[in-house]
Enzyme design. Structure first.
Site, PDB file in Angstrom:
ATOM      1  N   SER A  65      67.518   1.777   2.466  1.00 39.85           N
ATOM      2  CA  SER A  65      67.267   0.743   3.487  1.00 39.85           C
ATOM      3  C   SER A  65      68.456   0.445   4.396  1.00 39.85           C
ATOM      4  O   SER A  65      68.285  -0.251   5.402  1.00 39.85           O
ATOM      5  CB  SER A  65      66.812  -0.551   2.820  1.00 39.85           C
ATOM      6  OG  SER A  65      65.514  -0.391   2.314  1.00 39.85           O
ATOM      7  N   LYS A 103      67.813   1.201   7.903  1.00 38.45           N
ATOM      8  CA  LYS A 103      67.010   0.331   8.784  1.00 38.45           C
ATOM      9  C   LYS A 103      67.876  -0.287   9.879  1.00 38.45           C
ATOM     10  O   LYS A 103      67.381  -0.611  10.955  1.00 38.45           O
ATOM     11  CB  LYS A 103      66.321  -0.752   7.947  1.00 38.45           C
ATOM     12  CG  LYS A 103      65.277  -0.190   6.978  1.00 38.45           C
ATOM     13  CD  LYS A 103      64.824  -1.238   5.983  1.00 38.45           C
ATOM     14  CE  LYS A 103      63.738  -0.710   5.037  1.00 38.45           C
ATOM     15  NZ  LYS A 103      63.445  -1.652   3.934  1.00 38.45           N
ATOM     16  N   TYR A 127      60.220   7.965   8.422  1.00 39.00           N
ATOM     17  CA  TYR A 127      60.777   6.875   7.606  1.00 39.00           C
ATOM     18  C   TYR A 127      61.302   7.401   6.263  1.00 39.00           C
ATOM     19  O   TYR A 127      62.415   7.073   5.838  1.00 39.00           O
ATOM     20  CB  TYR A 127      59.711   5.786   7.401  1.00 39.00           C
ATOM     21  CG  TYR A 127      60.128   4.716   6.436  1.00 39.00           C
ATOM     22  CD1 TYR A 127      61.040   3.730   6.813  1.00 39.00           C
ATOM     23  CD2 TYR A 127      59.654   4.702   5.120  1.00 39.00           C
ATOM     24  CE1 TYR A 127      61.448   2.752   5.917  1.00 39.00           C
ATOM     25  CE2 TYR A 127      60.056   3.735   4.225  1.00 39.00           C
ATOM     26  CZ  TYR A 127      60.954   2.764   4.623  1.00 39.00           C
ATOM     27  OH  TYR A 127      61.381   1.819   3.725  1.00 39.00           O
ATOM     28  N   TYR A 133      67.292  -9.061   1.852  1.00 39.47           N
ATOM     29  CA  TYR A 133      65.911  -9.464   1.559  1.00 39.47           C
ATOM     30  C   TYR A 133      65.830 -10.912   1.108  1.00 39.47           C
ATOM     31  O   TYR A 133      66.515 -11.769   1.656  1.00 39.47           O
ATOM     32  CB  TYR A 133      65.270  -8.515   0.529  1.00 39.47           C
ATOM     33  CG  TYR A 133      65.369  -7.091   0.970  1.00 39.47           C
ATOM     34  CD1 TYR A 133      64.675  -6.667   2.093  1.00 39.47           C
ATOM     35  CD2 TYR A 133      66.179  -6.191   0.321  1.00 39.47           C
ATOM     36  CE1 TYR A 133      64.791  -5.362   2.538  1.00 39.47           C
ATOM     37  CE2 TYR A 133      66.283  -4.885   0.754  1.00 39.47           C
ATOM     38  CZ  TYR A 133      65.586  -4.488   1.859  1.00 39.47           C
ATOM     39  OH  TYR A 133      65.698  -3.215   2.289  1.00 39.47           O
ATOM     40  N   VAL A 173      68.113   0.757  -1.980  1.00 39.58           N
ATOM     41  CA  VAL A 173      67.828   0.995  -3.398  1.00 39.58           C
ATOM     42  C   VAL A 173      68.535   2.231  -3.966  1.00 39.58           C
ATOM     43  O   VAL A 173      68.468   2.487  -5.164  1.00 39.58           O
ATOM     44  CB  VAL A 173      66.308   1.071  -3.727  1.00 39.58           C
ATOM     45  CG1 VAL A 173      65.650  -0.286  -3.604  1.00 39.58           C
ATOM     46  CG2 VAL A 173      65.600   2.112  -2.887  1.00 39.58           C
TER      47      VAL A 173
HETATM   48  O1  DON Z   1      60.740   2.511   1.298  1.00 42.45           O
HETATM   49  C1  DON Z   1      61.350   2.274   0.254  1.00 42.45           C
HETATM   50  O2  DON Z   1      60.876   1.585  -0.638  1.00 42.45           O
HETATM   51  C2  DON Z   1      62.743   2.847   0.106  1.00 42.45           C
HETATM   52  N1  DON Z   1      62.844   4.120   0.750  1.00 42.45           N
HETATM   53  C3  DON Z   1      63.770   1.936   0.702  1.00 42.45           C
HETATM   54  C4  DON Z   1      63.736   0.546   0.119  1.00 42.45           C
HETATM   55  C5  DON Z   1      65.072  -0.071  -0.012  1.00 42.45           C
HETATM   56  O3  DON Z   1      66.102   0.556   0.047  1.00 42.45           O
HETATM   57  C6  DON Z   1      65.083  -1.521  -0.338  1.00 42.45           C
HETATM   58  N2  DON Z   1      66.449  -1.959  -0.528  1.00 42.45           N
HETATM   59  N3  DON Z   1      67.071  -2.585  -1.257  1.00 42.45           N
END
Ligand code: DON
Length: 305
Positions: free
Chosen positions: A61, A64, A189, A241, A259
């Site tokens: 993320s 983003k 994405y 978040y 993540v």
């Molecule tokens: O779309 C997802 O769930 C992951 N590729 C990215 C989510 C993420 O990194 C949330 N962060 N803490």
């Protein structure tokens, strides 16, 4: 500085025993749960490292922030924020209920998955390959690292299991929030999330943001000061978040987590920081990474508030 960073890493190693690796993307369970590393990039371009700073991880993320900048460059901020909101959320980053119940009729912000998927739909490009290549090129520029690429295993793993993101994207398509081919948007994405980095790469992105859009190592402007201010503000309110408020109170630095275990932070007019610690808390943020940033912020008085 190096000694401060080394002490902080050692003081906080114990936290890597807590939390869990992200497992909803199966390939992420191969990460080293014990890793904890940091890189600081100053606005003079100096770099300081400690711990497992060479550990590679997928950007997830943190990407983003990159696509938000690119969407603003492509469309201008007014158009971008007509499609996504700029409000924080108390729901999880991949919340579905949030999308249907919020009164904005669009994703609450560009840092949650729904918002980031919408941002991809706004990027210029002939096709999905072209869009992703623009993201990769921009990421290479703002990290000063021409060898960045995706981790194919993580990309395949996420593509194979990303049904929650598919649900979000198809729901948004049904509401005309996103235009275009849903699977192509998702493919971009998934690829952007799979770019493999080290904490040095993300520290440099933080340093560019801290330096108001100018790369510290060659003085090239990549984005306007106004846009970096906007991005840093969204990072404060939404970057961690539904833990963004607590992070702002205890640490007080614009930051974005992923993540894969990375956190990118930008201390305005002082430094960029990249940390890695793949063990996550229940919100999906790096446990060790947050503890390291908390001690560093206290030690160097980095809170912007
Ligand atoms: O779309 C997802 O769930 C992951 N590729 C990215 C989510 C993420 O990194 C949330 N962060 N803490």
């Amino acid at each position: 500085m190096k000694r401060i960073l080394e002490n902080i890493i050692e003081n906080n190693r114990k936290w890597t025993k807590e939390g869990e690796l992200a497992s909803y993307i199966p390939e992420l369970t191969r990460a080293d749960k014990d890793a904890l590393g940091i890189c600081v990039t100053t606005l003079d371009g100096d770099e300081f490292y400690a711990g497992d700073y060479k550990t590679k991880f997928t950007i997830q993320s943190v990407s983003k922030v990159i696509t938000l900048m690119l969407a603003i460059l492509d469309n201008g901020k007014d158009y971008v924020f007509s499609k996504v909101g700029m409000e924080p959320t108390e729901s999880a980053f991949n919340s579905i209920i949030n999308l249907e119940t919020n009164t904005l009729r669009k994703p609450l912000n560009p840092m949650i998955n729904a918002g980031a998927i919408t941002i991809v739909s706004l990027l210029s490009g002939e096709n999905s390959d072209d869009k992703f290549n623009r993201i990769l090129k921009f990421t290479r520029k703002i990290t000063g690292n021409d060898s960045l690429n995706i981790n194919e295993q993580v990309y395949s793993s996420e593509k194979a299991t990303g049904n929650r993101n598919r649900a979000l994207a198809h729901f948004m398509k049904s509401l005309d929030i996103i235009e275009g081919d849903v699977e192509e948007i998702l493919d971009v994405y998934f690829k952007q999330c799979s770019i493999e980095v080290t904490c040095t790469d993300i520290a440099r992105i933080g340093a560019m943001l801290a330096n108001d859009g100018v790369l510290p190592w060659n003085n090239e402007r990549v984005i306007s000061r106004e846009a970096t201010r906007l991005v840093k503000t969204i990072m404060v309110t939404c970057g961690m978040y539904d833990a963004s408020g607590k992070f702002a109170v205890h640490i007080g630095i614009p930051a974005k987590s992923g993540v894969g275990g990375g956190i990118m932070a930008a201390v305005p007019r002082r430094m960029g920081i990249g940390v890695v610690g793949p063990a996550l808390d229940e919100k999906g943020n790096s446990i060790g990474g947050i503890k390291v940033l908390e001690e560093l912020s206290r030690e160097l008085d980095l809170s912007i508030f």
